[in-house]
Design a protein around this motif. Structure first.
Motif, PDB file in Angstrom:
ATOM      1  N   ASP A 239      -3.266  -1.398  -1.451  1.00 30.38           N
ATOM      2  CA  ASP A 239      -3.225  -1.588  -3.006  1.00 30.38           C
ATOM      3  C   ASP A 239      -4.686  -2.135  -3.145  1.00 30.38           C
TER       4      ASP A 239
ATOM      5  N   GLY B  19       0.881  -1.189  -0.227  1.00 34.28           N
ATOM      6  CA  GLY B  19       0.043   0.131   0.097  1.00 34.28           C
ATOM      7  C   GLY B  19       0.889   1.350   0.127  1.00 34.28           C
TER       8      GLY B  19
ATOM      9  N   ALA C 183      -5.283   3.934  -4.701  1.00 34.79           N
ATOM     10  CA  ALA C 183      -4.167   2.806  -4.691  1.00 34.79           C
ATOM     11  C   ALA C 183      -3.667   2.561  -5.900  1.00 34.79           C
ATOM     12  N   PRO C 184      -2.423   2.268  -6.079  1.00 32.54           N
ATOM     13  CA  PRO C 184      -1.862   1.994  -7.467  1.00 32.54           C
ATOM     14  C   PRO C 184      -2.637   0.690  -8.050  1.00 32.54           C
ATOM     15  N   GLY C 185      -3.121  -0.127  -7.269  1.00 30.21           N
ATOM     16  CA  GLY C 185      -3.619  -1.409  -7.495  1.00 30.21           C
ATOM     17  C   GLY C 185      -4.953  -1.373  -8.397  1.00 30.21           C
TER      18      GLY C 185
ATOM     19  N   SER D 112      -2.928   8.720  -8.831  1.00 28.94           N
ATOM     20  CA  SER D 112      -2.880   8.040  -7.739  1.00 28.94           C
ATOM     21  C   SER D 112      -3.124   9.275  -6.447  1.00 28.94           C
TER      22      SER D 112
END
Length: 467
Positions: A422, A364, A379-381, A388
């Protein structure tokens, strides 16, 4: 022979009727396309297409969002009360004020409109003339250029409702601002609510009842009193949302009454259903003046790219004792002590944050959370790197800590550090700030009612409770 001819004639007649009907339906569809009208099923299809295109930078998000890098310092509040949420009472003279800066510094022609949403902030199937009295869109007419500042900018302001646009329904709304004639390219969107008080909410905030949450979470216990207002099926027709401070990421949705008692709908759960992470008191810094160092400012100087302020390094408060002090629950106050008019004479400042941390966290990211970052993070996920969030911090291995730099207008700011796993949408405060049940927080209880046969959610109560 005559009967055969008769049957053939009847079949031909029926075929002709079907063919004529099909041609008429197609002609009506073509006419709608030509006239620019869109049917409700078509609107739903377009909404689905937009959802499938969520990574488009111009994709309309039904949340607080700035789509253009030069648009900043967006403030939206009830007129006369700068630190209040954008909520007004239906049928009164209350109004909302929107203010924002464009760092390009030139004059641009902006238009705005409002969009009605349901209780979960999805667009409704209502036509705009069903909830707007007046023009469905108008121009942002008030603007002023910055004066005597290093950073050139143009400040725009707008008041709604006004003589050109008023609301005929209560509920959730999105205010959308966009370039002249380009509604498909918004520069900002902001949520606001119009409440039509029909029921009463009474509640308290206390330490959570479950033993394992007793010292780390807060419990919002409340009841809804309907009085003479008729709600035939509370479990079906009511939607209740509880919001902590100005956050939407951790709001509680879909609460059902625990018990019905005459005119009282009891939501006083004790099993953890209505609990929030308590968090901690908000951190703060004061940059109202660039002539002296305030309490949280380590240094400041004027460089070739503008003013720079370095804040004192922050500390991890997860295990430190709780200390109480006054805060403004994550809000910001634009103000300068170095000039007379804070709106157009406040400087923009590069503000450096640093949080010592022995090793980078995994799974995260660490974010600066508050009005200074529009309470937004991703989150990047589940989002491209470009989206972001302005408050996402980077780990500096040489300094052993997280750092970030924000470009902010002079004023007084509150913030917290939050951890966002994430792929998640709900941030957590325990890792950096710790959770203290004594922390002072403000909670808003929103009650929506959809009457049988209605096509929208009426906002019948918006009550603020605190501890």
């Amino acid at each position: 022979m005559g009967s055969i001819v008769h049957r053939l004639t009847m079949k031909f007649f029926i075929f002709f009727i079907f063919l004529f009907s099909a041609l008429m339906v197609q002609a009506q569809k073509d006419q709608k396309v030509v006239s620019g009208q869109t049917s409700i099923p078509e609107k739903k299809a377009k909404t689905k297409d937009r959802k499938d295109n969520n990574f488009d930078p111009a994709f309309l998000r039904y949340t607080d969002c700035s789509y253009k890098e030069s648009i900043t310092s967006v403030i939206f509040h009830r007129e006369g009360w700068e630190l209040t949420p954008p909520v007004i009472t239906y049928g009164t003279d209350e109004r909302l004020v929107l203010s924002f800066d464009d760092l390009e510094g030139d004059y641009s022609v902006w238009q705005y409109t409002v969009l009605h949403c349901d209780a979960e902030w999805n667009p409704t199937d209502l036509w705009q003339n069903e909830y707007i009295d007046g023009f469905t869109d108008d121009y942002v007419r008030d603007y002023r250029f910055s004066y005597n500042t290093l950073q050139r900018f143009t400040n725009y302001s707008l008041v709604v409702p006004n003589e050109n646009l008023n609301f005929t329904l209560s509920g959730n709304y999105i205010l959308k601002v966009y370039p002249d004639g380009q509604p498909e390219n918004p520069i900002l969107t902001r949520r606001f609510m119009v409440v039509e008080p029909r029921v009463t909410v009474k509640g308290v905030v206390k330490a959570a009842t479950p033993v394992d949450l007793r010292f780390t979470h807060q419990e919002v216990q409340f009841s809804v009193y309907t009085g003479s207002y008729k709600i035939s099926e509370p479990y079906r027709d009511l939607k209740v949302v509880v919001q902590q401070n100005s956050r939407w990421d951790n709001a509680l949705w879909g609460l059902q009454p625990m018990m019905l008692r005459g005119e009282e709908l009891d939501y006083r759960y004790t099993d953890g259903t209505n609990t929030f992470e308590a968090g901690n008191e908000f951190r703060y810094f004061d940059i109202k003046s660039l002539r002296y160092q305030s309490e949280r400012v380590r240094s400041f100087d004027n460089r070739t790219d503008g003013f720079h302020v370095e804040l004192q390094p922050d500390k991890n408060r997860a295990t430190t004792p709780y200390i109480t002090y006054g805060d403004i629950n994550g809000q910001r106050l634009i103000k300068t002590e170095d000039a007379n008019d804070a709106t157009i004479e406040s400087e923009y400042v590069w503000v450096d944050f640093f949080l010592p941390y022995a090793t980078p966290v995994t799974g995260g990211g660490i974010y600066i959370m508050g009005a200074l970052t529009e309470w937004q993070f991703a989150a990047p996920g589940n989002s491209p790197a470009s989206a972001s969030g302005p408050g996402r911090m980077e780990y500096n291995f040489a300094r052993q800590g997280y750092q970030a730099r924000l470009y902010l207008k002079q004023g007084y700011y509150n913030y917290l550090y939050a951890y966002l796993p994430d792929g998640a949408t709900k941030a957590e405060t325990a890792l950096i700030e710790g959770n203290r049940f004594e922390a002072k927080n403000s909670y808003t209880v929103l009650v929506y009612h959809r009457e049988p046969g209605s096509r929208y959610d009426r906002l019948v109560a918006a009550e603020v409770v605190g501890n």
